[in-house]
Design a protein around this motif. Structure first.
Motif, short mmCIF file in Angstrom:
data_model
loop_
_atom_site.label_atom_id
_atom_site.label_comp_id
_atom_site.label_asym_id
_atom_site.label_seq_id
_atom_site.Cartn_x
_atom_site.Cartn_y
_atom_site.Cartn_z
N ARG A 234 -33.32 -9.06 -19.94
CA ARG A 234 -34.35 -8.48 -20.81
C ARG A 234 -35.32 -7.29 -20.13
NH1 ARG A 234 -35.60 -13.75 -22.80
NH2 ARG A 234 -37.47 -13.89 -21.30
N ARG A 235 -35.22 -7.23 -18.75
CA ARG A 235 -35.79 -6.49 -18.05
C ARG A 235 -34.73 -5.57 -17.28
NH1 ARG A 235 -41.23 -5.62 -15.31
NH2 ARG A 235 -42.12 -7.35 -17.00
N ASP A 236 -34.75 -4.42 -16.89
CA ASP A 236 -33.78 -3.63 -15.94
C ASP A 236 -33.40 -4.71 -14.81
OD1 ASP A 236 -33.63 -1.81 -17.83
OD2 ASP A 236 -34.89 -0.28 -16.64
N ASN A 237 -32.21 -4.37 -14.41
CA ASN A 237 -31.60 -5.15 -13.22
C ASN A 237 -32.67 -4.82 -11.94
OD1 ASN A 237 -29.45 -6.10 -14.43
ND2 ASN A 237 -28.03 -4.39 -13.63
N PRO A 238 -32.93 -6.03 -11.27
CA PRO A 238 -33.91 -6.29 -10.30
C PRO A 238 -33.20 -5.00 -8.97
CG PRO A 238 -32.58 -8.02 -10.23
CD PRO A 238 -32.52 -7.27 -11.44
N GLY A 239 -34.11 -4.15 -8.68
CA GLY A 239 -33.86 -3.21 -7.33
C GLY A 239 -33.74 -4.18 -6.22
N ILE A 240 -33.20 -3.65 -4.83
CA ILE A 240 -33.02 -4.35 -3.78
C ILE A 240 -34.31 -5.04 -3.22
CG2 ILE A 240 -33.23 -2.47 -2.50
CD1 ILE A 240 -30.84 -5.51 -1.84
N GLY A 241 -35.47 -4.14 -3.77
CA GLY A 241 -36.82 -4.61 -3.02
C GLY A 241 -36.89 -6.15 -3.69
N ILE A 242 -36.78 -6.23 -5.03
CA ILE A 242 -37.13 -7.41 -5.91
C ILE A 242 -36.32 -8.50 -5.40
CG2 ILE A 242 -37.21 -8.51 -7.95
CD1 ILE A 242 -39.45 -7.06 -7.73
N VAL A 243 -34.84 -8.12 -5.00
CA VAL A 243 -33.92 -9.09 -4.81
C VAL A 243 -34.27 -9.63 -3.64
CG1 VAL A 243 -31.45 -9.31 -4.12
CG2 VAL A 243 -31.96 -7.94 -6.05
N ARG A 244 -34.58 -8.96 -2.53
CA ARG A 244 -35.05 -9.49 -1.05
C ARG A 244 -36.22 -10.27 -1.22
NH1 ARG A 244 -32.55 -10.81 3.04
NH2 ARG A 244 -31.34 -8.94 3.10
N ARG A 245 -37.14 -9.83 -2.03
CA ARG A 245 -38.54 -10.64 -2.22
C ARG A 245 -38.09 -11.91 -2.75
NH1 ARG A 245 -42.72 -8.02 -5.42
NH2 ARG A 245 -43.94 -9.80 -4.89
N SER A 246 -37.38 -11.62 -3.79
CA SER A 246 -36.79 -13.31 -4.47
C SER A 246 -36.18 -14.23 -3.43
CB SER A 246 -36.00 -12.92 -5.87
OG SER A 246 -36.75 -12.11 -6.60
N VAL A 247 -35.27 -13.44 -2.74
CA VAL A 247 -34.59 -14.34 -1.70
C VAL A 247 -35.61 -14.92 -0.95
CG1 VAL A 247 -32.69 -14.45 -0.25
CG2 VAL A 247 -32.43 -13.35 -2.19
N ASP A 248 -36.22 -14.31 -0.41
CA ASP A 248 -37.21 -14.72 0.78
C ASP A 248 -38.15 -15.81 0.27
OD1 ASP A 248 -36.18 -13.04 2.85
OD2 ASP A 248 -37.66 -11.52 2.60
N SER A 249 -38.59 -15.47 -1.05
CA SER A 249 -39.55 -16.64 -1.80
C SER A 249 -38.79 -17.97 -1.80
CB SER A 249 -40.06 -15.96 -3.15
OG SER A 249 -40.85 -14.99 -2.94
N LEU A 250 -37.53 -17.96 -2.37
CA LEU A 250 -36.62 -19.09 -2.66
C LEU A 250 -36.57 -19.92 -1.14
CD1 LEU A 250 -33.88 -18.05 -4.92
CD2 LEU A 250 -35.75 -19.19 -5.51
N LEU A 251 -36.17 -19.21 -0.09
CA LEU A 251 -36.10 -19.64 1.19
C LEU A 251 -37.47 -20.41 1.62
CD1 LEU A 251 -33.66 -17.14 2.65
CD2 LEU A 251 -33.13 -19.38 1.50
N ASP A 252 -38.45 -19.28 1.56
CA ASP A 252 -39.89 -19.77 2.03
C ASP A 252 -40.21 -21.21 1.20
OD1 ASP A 252 -40.12 -17.79 3.65
OD2 ASP A 252 -41.19 -16.78 2.12
N ILE A 253 -39.79 -21.47 -0.16
CA ILE A 253 -40.39 -22.56 -0.79
C ILE A 253 -39.28 -23.84 -0.10
CG2 ILE A 253 -40.25 -23.69 -3.09
CD1 ILE A 253 -40.83 -20.89 -4.33
N ASP A 254 -38.29 -23.62 -0.14
CA ASP A 254 -37.18 -24.54 0.33
C ASP A 254 -37.91 -25.10 1.58
OD1 ASP A 254 -34.98 -25.97 -0.27
OD2 ASP A 254 -34.14 -25.42 1.47
N ASP A 255 -38.05 -23.97 2.50
CA ASP A 255 -38.72 -24.27 3.91
C ASP A 255 -39.66 -25.25 4.00
OD1 ASP A 255 -37.24 -23.54 6.22
OD2 ASP A 255 -38.01 -21.43 6.25
N ARG A 256 -40.76 -24.93 2.99
CA ARG A 256 -41.90 -26.06 2.73
C ARG A 256 -41.62 -27.26 2.54
NH1 ARG A 256 -44.33 -20.76 0.79
NH2 ARG A 256 -44.35 -21.88 -1.28
#
Length: 235
Positions: free
Chosen positions: A59-81
């Motif tokens: 529904r929202r325009d495709n995420p730019g590389i900045g959003i993609v990178r932040r999302s990936v880092d967030s997923l990894l950070d949550i899993d790390d914790r």
């Protein structure tokens, strides 16, 4: 885990999302594979859950590389914790390679597909329903070569980057050997397909083992080469 391993996994995830024809669906696939709720990812990103939902649904325009990178880092950070279980599982196989006589095909899909759609593609008949009804990849294995040549750790690596997949075993007579082998490999895949067997030729204890471990069990009689071609056309 080693920082370089996490970085390699992050690059893999970000690249797959950014290059996907449907980046939102691919982001959703990784989030659900990591068993992270939309609300938790949104909190980590500092946005509302509706923003994550809008990206994942298109529904929202495709995420730019900045959003993609932040999302990936967030997923990894949550899993790390949470102990890093998913990171270790996926990173373990990034550099795994198999002889083509053992693994006939191994692929990740850009998004999950219904298991029923997969069955239709390969003319499979389900014997046992599993606890999951979607897959996000497949591995096609020559069961005799795998049992002869792979260690238990290498057998686990057959999962590719996620256990959210179907394992297809070719070169089977009743399916006894691969089903027994799966008993010692945890966690289990979402589905197992025994190639070349009629349903009434399957080892009598196979359905019981599949139910015990919660994966779907099916058979297909499709010829090998057409079956491989069907897999290459998925999803």
């Amino acid at each position: 885990m080693a920082r370089e391993e996490r970085n390699r996994l992050a690059e893999k995830m970000a690249g797959e999302i950014a290059l996907s024809d449907d980046p939102g669906a691919t982001l959703r696939k990784w989030r659900t594979d990591f068993e992270i709720a939309q609300t938790d990812l949104a909190s980590e990103l500092g946005v509302s859950p509706s923003v994550v939902s809008d990206y994942e649904s298109g529904r929202r325009d495709n995420p730019g590389i900045g959003i993609v990178r932040r999302s990936v880092d967030s997923l990894l950070d949550i899993d790390d914790r949470n102990g890093g279980h998913h990171i270790r599982q996926y990173a373990r196989v990034l550099s795994a390679g198999f002889d083509s006589s053992v693994v006939l095909d191994l692929r990740e899909y850009p998004a999950r597909i219904p298991l029923s759609r997969y069955y239709d593609a390969v003319d499979a008949t389900e014997l046992v329903s599993g606890t999951r009804d979607t897959i996000a990849g497949h591995t096609i294995i020559d069961s005799i070569e795998a049992i002869k040549r792979l260690s238990s750790d290498e057998f686990y690596d057959l999962y590719g980057e996620s256990t959210n997949r179907v394992l297809v075993f070719t070169n089977v007579t009743r399916g006894e050997s691969p089903l027994v082998a799966l008993r010692v490999v945890k966690p289990t895949p979402h589905a197992v397909v025994l190639h070349g067997l009629e349903t009434n030729s399957v080892w009598e204890h196979a359905p019981e083992l599949a139910r015990a471990d919660g994966f779907a069990l099916a058979t297909t009689k499709m010829e090998l080469e057409p079956m491989l071609e069907r897999h290459r056309e998925l999803p």
